[in-house]
Enzyme design. Structure first.
Site, PDB file in Angstrom:
ATOM      1  CE1 TYR A 287      38.334  42.285  44.380  1.00 47.09           C
ATOM      2  CE2 TYR A 287      36.494  41.081  45.314  1.00 47.09           C
ATOM      3  CZ  TYR A 287      37.272  41.445  44.218  1.00 47.09           C
ATOM      4  OH  TYR A 287      36.976  40.965  42.972  1.00 47.09           O
TER       5      TYR A 287
ATOM      6  CD  GLU B  87      41.996  34.655  48.721  1.00 52.63           C
ATOM      7  OE1 GLU B  87      42.931  34.711  47.907  1.00 52.63           O
ATOM      8  OE2 GLU B  87      40.830  34.991  48.448  1.00 52.63           O
TER       9      GLU B  87
END
Lengths: 221, 310
Positions: free
Chosen positions: A147, A154
């Site tokens: 994550y 991102e």
């Protein structure tokens, strides 16, 4: 009648999960192979096709959630899939300038490892009715690293693309118009970045809670 | 009476428990806990009766006005309460004041100051009359809300977790900015005069109705907030449970008919969705409470929030 439906459902999901698993396995394979043979700047080109196919197929998951075929709430699936689609179609597809960044490699590897585990987890569950405990452990543990690495990639890629988003004026709609509507991709991207600030801890703590619940339950069983 | 205070995991929060008078109230208990644990002021404490493990029932929350005697069954020398820390709290009045202050201050900035030059629009631009009326309407709305917060609203809970300050302010302030930007824009296109008048006229009517709804709701509760739930009656409440939300939604519709921006309509839809969720919860609670049994009145058949849809 109900029996036929549940068998069809199981068949559908078995096929769906393993097909998409295969797509992501390809992405992971090509990514690692390319990094070893040519270097991170070339990763985008080799993974482009399977990446877009596998990730776009995930739109079906929104449908599954909406029509109640799966238990996951739409509130969990929609943000996850939206951010994925925004990254590949909004950023990578539109702005070749960012494709050579090493962040593409970290993004693609984070996503593909996660998805390979997730889809094989569900594929096994649908086909056999049970999941091996190591797969469960992987599903609820790898996020601890993936994550943060995925989210960083991102955010990093969106940030890198910002100047190109601004100058390209892509999808922008200006006033005057009858409905006094404007759309500015640059500001929309800034808003997307802002959402990551509360969104990431929210998703991470949600998974931590899931991990605690699932792993302690299987220990007791 | 000896009161044991335990956490949900069973750990003793106050070692050795507390010794209180049988006639003490829960508020006294909360004060006593606060004295022993400086961090946990009363509004931060959530005290419940223990539930049987495996029981699906929701735990009974202790009400601060009641006596601790009311919660100990027959065994009146010992009472065990389960303690939960609700986290830092902020008074509802403070929360509402700040979330409403944002729109009240931000919107006029877009009207009065040359902010659009920072978005690349140089030079003077014409202001349309509708933009001035929109400013007055908007500011009147949020000013009304602030006044209601201090003089009308009777809160069932005194406080709210501090995280809600950030969440609620983000919601109001962002939408306020989003709408203010579009309505006061140099390239804003006004609607027809008649549409503007209908929009603002209808909106003002709904704001007045909304105010009256708030007065009616306030009168359902006593000044110290112990009213509990009552069946709302009178005016629009006779046909719709959450008439206050109904009038609020229609009031924003009026604003949007007059100003016609996508930003305004997006806000209307989101606000309506949020209020609908609240309304469904309230309607369900009232129907469950007023089930017609044991001498309680039966909750009448009513629309939830938006006749003729829901």
């Amino acid at each position: 009648m109900a029996g036929v439906f549940s068998i069809l459902k199981r068949l559908y999901f078995s096929i769906y999960n393993w097909v998409v698993f295969y797509g992501w396995a390809q992405v992971l394979y090509f990514a690692v192979k390319t990094i070893k043979e040519s270097g991170p700047e070339h990763v985008y080109n080799t993974v482009e096709k399977p990446l877009f196919l596998a990730q776009s197929a995930a739109i079906l998951e929104i449908v599954h959630s909406l029509i109640g075929l799966v238990r996951s709430p739409i509130s969990a699936t929609l943000p996850q899939i939206s951010s994925r689609l925004f990254l590949i179609w909004g950023i990578l597809y539109n702005f070749p300038e960012v494709r050579t960044s090493f962040l593409v490699s970290s993004l693609v590897i984070s996503w593909s490892i996660t998805e390979v585990i997730r889809y094989s987890f569900f594929g096994t569950k649908e086909m056999l009715g049970v999941t091996p405990s190591f797969l469960t452990w992987l599903r609820y543990s790898t996020f601890l690293v993936l994550y943060p690495s995925g989210i960083t990639s991102e955010v990093g890629l969106i940030y890198l693309a910002l100047p190109y988003i601004k100058s390209s004026e892509i999808y922008c709609l200006r006033m005057p118009n009858k409905w006094n509507f404007t759309f500015d991709s640059y500001y929309a991207s800034l808003l997307a970045l802002a959402i990551y600030v509360p969104g990431s801890p929210h998703m991470y703590t949600y998974m931590l809670g899931q991990r605690k619940r699932v792993l302690s339950k299987s220990k007791r069983e | 009476m000896k009161v044991s205070v335990v956490s949900r995991s069973g750990r003793e929060v106050i070692k050795g428990g507390l010794e209180l008078d049988d006639s003490a109230t829960v508020a006294d208990l909360q004060e006593a806990i606060h004295r022993k644990t400086k961090k946990y002021y009363p509004s931060r404490q959530r005290l419940t009766l223990p539930v049987q493990p495996g029981s699906k029932e929701k735990p009974v929350v202790l009400s601060s006005k009641k006596s601790i005697n009311d919660y100990s069954d027959g065994n009146s020398n010992n009472l065990t309460v389960v303690f939960k820390d609700l986290g830092p709290q902020v008074s509802y009045r403070t929360l509402f004041f700040f979330e409403y202050l944002g729109p009240l201050v931000i919107y006029p900035i877009f009207y009065y100051f040359p902010v659009y030059q920072f978005f690349g629009f140089k030079g003077e631009h014409i202001k349309h009359p509708v933009q001035a009326y929109a400013l007055y309407y908007w500011c009147f709305h949020y000013f009304k809300r602030i006044l209601e917060t201090f003089f009308v609203h009777r809160f069932s809970h005194a406080t709210s977790p501090i995280a809600n300050v950030f969440r609620n302010c983000a919601y109001y302030w962002t939408f306020g900015t989003y709408i203010a930007y579009h309505v006061n824009h140099p390239f804003y296109t006004p609607v027809s005069d008649i549409q503007m008048k209908i929009g603002f006229g209808f909106g003002l009517l709904c704001q007045v109705a909304n105010f009256y709804c708030h007065i009616l709701l306030k009168n359902l509760r006593s000044p110290d907030g112990t009213g509990g739930y009552q069946i709302p009656r009178g005016f629009l409440f006779n046909i719709v449970t959450c008439a206050n939300y109904t009038t609020e939604i229609y009031q924003w519709l009026g604003f949007n008919v007059a100003t016609q921006t996508v930003a305004g309509y997006v806000f209307l839809v989101v606000a309506a969705l949020i209020m609908t969720e609240w309304a469904l919860g309230k309607h369900r609670r009232l129907k469950k409470l007023f089930d017609g049994k044991d001498g309680r009145p039966k909750y009448p058949r009513r629309w939830v929030i938006l006749p003729p849809f829901l």
